[in-house]
Write a protein that holds these residues in place. Structure first.
Motif, PDB file in Angstrom:
ATOM      1  N   GLU A 181      52.208  31.858  42.842  1.00  0.00           N
ATOM      2  CA  GLU A 181      50.913  32.053  42.168  1.00  0.00           C
ATOM      3  C   GLU A 181      50.660  33.502  41.783  1.00  0.00           C
ATOM      4  O   GLU A 181      50.148  33.797  40.706  1.00  0.00           O
ATOM      5  CB  GLU A 181      49.790  31.576  43.087  1.00  0.00           C
ATOM      6  CG  GLU A 181      48.409  31.634  42.445  1.00  0.00           C
ATOM      7  CD  GLU A 181      47.335  31.029  43.319  1.00  0.00           C
ATOM      8  OE1 GLU A 181      46.132  31.236  43.004  1.00  0.00           O
ATOM      9  OE2 GLU A 181      47.685  30.359  44.325  1.00  0.00           O
ATOM     10  N   PHE A 182      51.038  34.428  42.677  1.00  0.00           N
ATOM     11  CA  PHE A 182      50.699  35.842  42.448  1.00  0.00           C
ATOM     12  C   PHE A 182      51.911  36.731  42.122  1.00  0.00           C
ATOM     13  O   PHE A 182      51.735  37.862  41.674  1.00  0.00           O
ATOM     14  CB  PHE A 182      49.999  36.429  43.683  1.00  0.00           C
ATOM     15  CG  PHE A 182      48.701  35.751  44.018  1.00  0.00           C
ATOM     16  CD1 PHE A 182      47.538  36.050  43.323  1.00  0.00           C
ATOM     17  CD2 PHE A 182      48.643  34.807  45.036  1.00  0.00           C
ATOM     18  CE1 PHE A 182      46.340  35.428  43.642  1.00  0.00           C
ATOM     19  CE2 PHE A 182      47.456  34.188  45.368  1.00  0.00           C
ATOM     20  CZ  PHE A 182      46.295  34.489  44.668  1.00  0.00           C
ATOM     21  N   GLY A 183      53.120  36.236  42.385  1.00  0.00           N
ATOM     22  CA  GLY A 183      54.311  37.038  42.127  1.00  0.00           C
ATOM     23  C   GLY A 183      54.881  37.626  43.415  1.00  0.00           C
ATOM     24  O   GLY A 183      54.187  37.754  44.418  1.00  0.00           O
ATOM     25  N   LYS A 244      41.938  41.109  52.121  1.00  0.00           N
ATOM     26  CA  LYS A 244      41.901  41.401  50.693  1.00  0.00           C
ATOM     27  C   LYS A 244      43.121  42.218  50.329  1.00  0.00           C
ATOM     28  O   LYS A 244      43.371  43.278  50.898  1.00  0.00           O
ATOM     29  CB  LYS A 244      40.621  42.174  50.352  1.00  0.00           C
ATOM     30  CG  LYS A 244      40.273  42.187  48.874  1.00  0.00           C
ATOM     31  CD  LYS A 244      38.922  42.837  48.648  1.00  0.00           C
ATOM     32  CE  LYS A 244      38.516  42.764  47.186  1.00  0.00           C
ATOM     33  NZ  LYS A 244      37.201  43.431  46.956  1.00  0.00           N
ATOM     34  N   ILE A 245      43.890  41.704  49.389  1.00  0.00           N
ATOM     35  CA  ILE A 245      45.098  42.387  48.957  1.00  0.00           C
ATOM     36  C   ILE A 245      45.052  42.552  47.445  1.00  0.00           C
ATOM     37  O   ILE A 245      44.976  41.571  46.698  1.00  0.00           O
ATOM     38  CB  ILE A 245      46.368  41.603  49.361  1.00  0.00           C
ATOM     39  CG1 ILE A 245      46.420  41.418  50.882  1.00  0.00           C
ATOM     40  CG2 ILE A 245      47.617  42.310  48.864  1.00  0.00           C
ATOM     41  CD1 ILE A 245      47.563  40.557  51.350  1.00  0.00           C
ATOM     42  N   ASP A 246      45.078  43.801  47.019  1.00  0.00           N
ATOM     43  CA  ASP A 246      45.071  44.099  45.580  1.00  0.00           C
ATOM     44  C   ASP A 246      43.924  43.373  44.870  1.00  0.00           C
ATOM     45  O   ASP A 246      44.116  42.704  43.848  1.00  0.00           O
ATOM     46  CB  ASP A 246      46.419  43.702  44.970  1.00  0.00           C
ATOM     47  CG  ASP A 246      46.655  44.369  43.621  1.00  0.00           C
ATOM     48  OD1 ASP A 246      46.077  45.447  43.389  1.00  0.00           O
ATOM     49  OD2 ASP A 246      47.406  43.807  42.804  1.00  0.00           O
ATOM     50  N   ASP A 247      42.713  43.480  45.453  1.00  0.00           N
ATOM     51  CA  ASP A 247      41.471  42.906  44.898  1.00  0.00           C
ATOM     52  C   ASP A 247      41.428  41.382  44.915  1.00  0.00           C
ATOM     53  O   ASP A 247      40.538  40.772  44.318  1.00  0.00           O
ATOM     54  CB  ASP A 247      41.228  43.398  43.457  1.00  0.00           C
ATOM     55  CG  ASP A 247      40.965  44.893  43.407  1.00  0.00           C
ATOM     56  OD1 ASP A 247      40.385  45.427  44.384  1.00  0.00           O
ATOM     57  OD2 ASP A 247      41.339  45.533  42.414  1.00  0.00           O
ATOM     58  N   ALA A 248      42.375  40.757  45.558  1.00  0.00           N
ATOM     59  CA  ALA A 248      42.348  39.296  45.670  1.00  0.00           C
ATOM     60  C   ALA A 248      42.221  38.910  47.133  1.00  0.00           C
ATOM     61  O   ALA A 248      42.911  39.451  47.996  1.00  0.00           O
ATOM     62  CB  ALA A 248      43.614  38.695  45.066  1.00  0.00           C
ATOM     63  N   ILE A 250      42.794  36.631  50.274  1.00  0.00           N
ATOM     64  CA  ILE A 250      43.860  35.712  50.661  1.00  0.00           C
ATOM     65  C   ILE A 250      43.700  35.345  52.129  1.00  0.00           C
ATOM     66  O   ILE A 250      43.307  36.172  52.952  1.00  0.00           O
ATOM     67  CB  ILE A 250      45.248  36.351  50.419  1.00  0.00           C
ATOM     68  CG1 ILE A 250      46.363  35.354  50.774  1.00  0.00           C
ATOM     69  CG2 ILE A 250      45.440  37.635  51.194  1.00  0.00           C
ATOM     70  CD1 ILE A 250      47.749  35.834  50.417  1.00  0.00           C
ATOM     71  N   VAL A 251      43.981  34.090  52.420  1.00  0.00           N
ATOM     72  CA  VAL A 251      43.977  33.610  53.803  1.00  0.00           C
ATOM     73  C   VAL A 251      45.378  33.119  54.122  1.00  0.00           C
ATOM     74  O   VAL A 251      45.871  32.181  53.491  1.00  0.00           O
ATOM     75  CB  VAL A 251      42.950  32.475  54.007  1.00  0.00           C
ATOM     76  CG1 VAL A 251      43.036  31.973  55.442  1.00  0.00           C
ATOM     77  CG2 VAL A 251      41.546  32.954  53.684  1.00  0.00           C
ATOM     78  N   THR A 252      46.017  33.768  55.067  1.00  0.00           N
ATOM     79  CA  THR A 252      47.362  33.344  55.474  1.00  0.00           C
ATOM     80  C   THR A 252      47.265  32.493  56.729  1.00  0.00           C
ATOM     81  O   THR A 252      46.452  32.747  57.608  1.00  0.00           O
ATOM     82  CB  THR A 252      48.267  34.562  55.743  1.00  0.00           C
ATOM     83  OG1 THR A 252      47.595  35.462  56.611  1.00  0.00           O
ATOM     84  CG2 THR A 252      48.627  35.268  54.450  1.00  0.00           C
TER      85      THR A 252
END
Length: 289
Positions: A181-183, A244-248, A250-252
């Motif tokens: 999804e994000f690369g 928050k990673i690079d303005d996105a 995320i929940v791992t």
């Protein structure tokens, strides 16, 4: 043509040797040294050295090991070869390798002769290469190669003192979706973030490794069996925390399995059992979804 005297030959030979050469009397007092020795310690003349012991010169943080070796040489006639040590050289701690042998005259020990080489750069380079070979390039934590070395120490401790230890195998759930999804660059940032969180969670008496891809291993020596579940929950919480990673946002999520060495008495079986239990949890997670 004039003959070359023994004195001339010795002086030239001492200056040719790429080592600091010195000789002492039976009381461990310096009698002389070559130019490399003087240059190494920043001495202008051998007169600054003659009549002094190592302790007088103040070159060692702990002079006792050097003293014991020299007394063995002088009293017992032993030869000391390539002994590692540290010395203070012009305000810096340097690592050396020294050799010493008895100095004889007519069959009687009258002192000692020795030499040393500086191995500081060699040791530091070896340590740097060792660090690089055992460190994961992406996260900076221990890698799989380091795990293979460290877990042997845990096994040895168990065999010696029956100190049991637990191995946790951790695998991030559906991590492929994050990459898709994000690369992959974003996926790498997520791995870095997770490894930092795990490092903090495992800071107390645990060792963390990136085993490969999105898999991590944690080793912990046990004082009590109650610790196993407590640490497992702590590790999962560190991963599950939203970030928050690079303005996105995320929940791992992750699956985890553990095994103790006392269950298996085999390093191969240990990691296989932890891996099996981890995949059982992963199946449960898929069923719930």
């Amino acid at each position: 043509m004039s003959a070359i005297t023994d004195k001339t030959l010795l002086e030239n030979f001492l200056n040719l040797i790429p080592a600091g050469v010195f000789w002492k009397d039976k009381d461990r007092r310096f009698l002389g040294a070559n130019q490399m020795f003087l240059d190494y310690y920043g001495l202008e003349s051998v007169s600054e050295l003659i009549g002094n012991t190592d302790e007088d010169m103040g070159w060692h943080i702990d002079p006792e090991p050097f003293k014991r070796d020299e007394l063995r040489v002088i009293s017992n006639g032993d030869s000391i070869k390539n002994v590692l040590g540290q010395c203070i050289v012009q305000g810096k701690i340097r690592k050396i390798r020294a050799s010493k042998s008895p100095l004889y005259d007519k069959g009687e020990i009258i002192g000692l002769v020795g030499y040393f080489i500086d191995i500081t750069d060699e040791v530091e380079e070896r340590q740097r290469l060792s660090y690089l070979s055992q460190t994961d390039d992406l996260t900076g934590i221990f890698n799989r190669r380091a795990y293979n070395d460290v877990v042997l120490q845990y096994e040895e401790q168990y065999k010696t003192n029956k100190t049991d230890f637990v191995l946790y195998m951790i695998d991030l759930d559906d991590f492929k979706k994050i990459n898709d999804e994000f690369g992959h660059e974003y996926g790498n940032m997520a791995i870095i973030a997770v490894s930092k969180a795990l490092s903090m969670a495992a800071a107390e008496n645990c060792v963390l490794f990136r085993y490969g891809g999105d898999e991590f291993v944690v080793l912990h020596q046990l004082q009590s069996a109650d610790e196993i579940e407590v640490i497992e929950k702590k590790l999962l919480k560190a991963i599950d925390t939203p970030r928050k990673i690079d303005d996105a946002k995320i929940v791992t999520k992750a699956s985890i399995g553990h095994a103790t060495y006392s269950e298996t008495n085999s390093l191969l079986s240990l990691i296989e059992l932890a891996d099996k239990r981890m995949y059982e949890m992963k199946k449960e997670h898929k069923v719930k979804r």
